[in-house]
Design an enzyme around this catalytic site. Structure first.
Site, PDB file in Angstrom:
ATOM      1  N   CYS A   1       0.835  -1.214   0.000  1.00 11.93           N
ATOM      2  CA  CYS A   1       0.000   0.000   0.000  1.00 11.93           C
ATOM      3  C   CYS A   1       0.865   1.258   0.000  1.00 11.93           C
ATOM      4  O   CYS A   1       1.717   1.440   0.873  1.00 11.93           O
ATOM      5  CB  CYS A   1      -0.890   0.012   1.229  1.00 11.93           C
ATOM      6  N   ILE A   2       0.598   2.136  -0.939  1.00  8.46           N
ATOM      7  CA  ILE A   2       1.440   3.324  -1.082  1.00  8.46           C
ATOM      8  C   ILE A   2       1.326   4.272   0.106  1.00  8.46           C
ATOM      9  O   ILE A   2       2.335   4.815   0.573  1.00  8.46           O
ATOM     10  CB  ILE A   2       1.140   4.062  -2.409  1.00  8.46           C
TER      11      ILE A   2
END
Lengths: 136, 102, 130, 136, 102, 130
Positions: free
Chosen positions: F78-79
């Site tokens: 997840c960024i």
């Protein structure tokens, strides 16, 4: 909502600020809203502390993200289930929680409460009746 | 010789506060910080157990953590003292030992 | 009075490093000394220079680098804990054959002996963890 | 031991394998032994699970570090205090724990047990009587 | 429609197992993994509460996690079933939903 | 059957990623599919290529890179969670003006939408965390 939408339940059982789970759960909910699924949020155990009103984080130097819960209605997220037994065990009542509302497009945009206080047994029914449960 | 005990977990989730109170000696201070501050809420399922210890042990709660979590000072169990970070530091200085109940 | 501080959890995920930061600030303001802070377990992750927190959130690594610089605090990251978790300085990266390093200015990597030494030399040792 | 040695207590309250604290606590104890301080280890709450015998981690693919406790005597770490109440609450007795011994150099190198079972109140006294407490 | 619940915390430290058992429905499976396996030890302070639920709910424990922690299978509460990772996967496949009690 | 897997905790510190690995191995052995694994919270730290675990311990990152390569598993970090915690790929490092990156082969950084999509497309979603 599409007919083949899945029922997504976000389960919040942890208090805010001590750990990041409450904040990062909210980030998933906001992004997830764009997918037009059938979304509900469950608050039980220490998760009920996420919704308390009057949070003021200036003294700890951490961002106060509690106003974001009030914006959930704008994202069509309006089913917030809060467990009654969890509140009571913690000396809380619904009066200690933020008021969170949404405008009901099916009822002339009337403003309605998003928070539903449910019993433990009702919470168990809500949990059982899902397609996807995400736990935080 | 006395100890400052810190508890940073909610007593509704973990056993840390119970274990801490079971080991703290008379004259020690137990300071509730982070999610531990929920232990100071009155009329909860555990508040009687907390206030029962407030005579032998100096029970304190970190006010900035309390405010962050929206717990009104008026809701704090009687006998529990509010301190800020400066007060936290001086409690650590005053007691000869610090023990964290993680 | 000399305080030694242990931080056992990573940044943002747990409040530990924030609480420690507020404690250290207050200790210094009250005229105490904080000669060293020891980062152990996931606490080693506090020292990464690669984090990019959202604009409206605090930058935990920068807070530590600055307060350490202003007050001559020795920020020590445990080497054993750091290796497992992928925290490296340039020397370690070279020694381990890694093509990058990620430690921030003001932090240094050293052994667990520095923790014991801090315990011996401090008047008080305080731990922030999970 | 030097006269100005400090009393160090390592407090272990967490179970092994689920989290790394037990293992990394042991790493501190081993390094710390070289500093010739007055070292004790406390095992209470779920920390008593660290000392169970028969640990076999092959099935989870994680290193079994429990044999290291038996080597502590070689590092002159021989005061391991285990809380009786914590054992009982968990359905354990001393028979469920590893045998950990050391050779007493002041008593003709006689092999003696390193584990001392203590009551909660004795544990409280041990904790109070330290210069440094490290919690894991 | 039924759920596989996973609990990975020691019931002596946290409330996760209690909360899970309070929400699981008849016909659900509760699988103890990681530090959760300590909940399967017989003659503990909580084993009666566990075995009381073993009739309505299918209680299981992950054997590799049990062995890692040195808990003899003979010590497991009666009515609790041992499964391996393959069994864990098939429980997740069999139940329509999986919920982790973190 | 298609399993989606969420890993919420970092390597070594919590057993979560080990349990997930054993689950995924068993799922594949039993003939199921695991098209994607989503790393969230501290789980993003699993994807660092800079970790150097002791010789006698498992290398968690390598285990994931290998099983993903052999079974075409999409390992998504997840960024948002990664940025806070200092996990970057080359693109992100350039975009953020960082002088290094630390993501391992086989992992990619993407948005939270990939988690929701995984929830929609999987028959079962299972979470390993703390």
């Amino acid at each position: 909502m599409e007919n083949d939408a899945k029922r997504f339940l976000y389960v919040n059982r942890k208090a805010p600020y001590g750990t990041i789970y409450a904040l990062e759960s909210l980030e998933v909910v906001l992004i997830g809203a764009a997918f037009e699924q059938n979304v509900s949020l469950a608050f039980l155990d220490d998760g009920v502390f996420q919704l308390t009103k009057g949070q003021d984080t200036q003294g700890i130097g951490v961002k106060n993200f509690s106003p974001t819960y009030r914006a959930l209605g704008d994202y069509d997220v309006n089913k917030l289930y809060v467990e009654k037994e969890s509140l009571e065990e913690r000396g809380l009542s619904v009066d200690d929680l933020q008021e969170i509302t949404y405008e009901d497009e099916d009822d002339d945009w009337e403003e309605k409460p998003s928070i539903n206080i449910v019993s433990r047994s009702e919470m168990a029914d809500i949990m059982a009746n899902q397609d996807v449960v995400l736990s935080f | 010789m006395s100890t400052l005990h810190t508890v940073n977990k909610s007593p509704f989730s973990t056993q840390s506060l119970v274990s801490c109170l079971g080991h703290a000696k008379d004259g020690d201070t137990v300071l509730l910080i982070e999610d531990g501050v929920y232990g100071a809420i009155s009329q909860s399922g555990i508040s009687d157990a907390i206030s029962a210890r407030a005579t032998e042990v100096n029970l304190c709660v970190l006010q900035p953590d309390l405010e962050a979590r929206g717990v009104d000072a008026a809701k704090v169990v009687e006998g529990v003292n509010l301190v800020d970070y400066s007060g936290f530091v001086e409690l650590a200085a005053k007691h000869s030992l610090t023990q964290a109940w993680l | 009075m000399k305080f030694g501080v242990v931080i056992s959890e990573g940044p943002y995920t747990h409040q530990a490093s924030d609480s420690a930061f507020n404690f250290v600030k207050a200790a210094i303001a009250n005229g105490h000394e904080v000669p060293r802070i020891f980062f152990y377990h996931d606490g080693v992750n506090v020292g990464t220079r690669l984090s990019v927190p959202p604009q409206d959130e605090r930058n935990i690594q920068k807070q530590w680098t600055e307060i350490a610089d202003e007050n001559c605090i020795d920020l020590v990251i445990c080497i054993a804990a750091a290796q497992r978790r992928g925290m490296l300085d340039e020397n370690e990266a070279n020694r381990q054959g890694k093509d990058a390093n990620n430690i921030a200015e003001g932090f240094r990597i050293s052994g667990l002996g520095q923790l014991i030494e801090m315990g011996i030399q401090s008047d008080r040792l305080i731990t922030f963890g999970d």
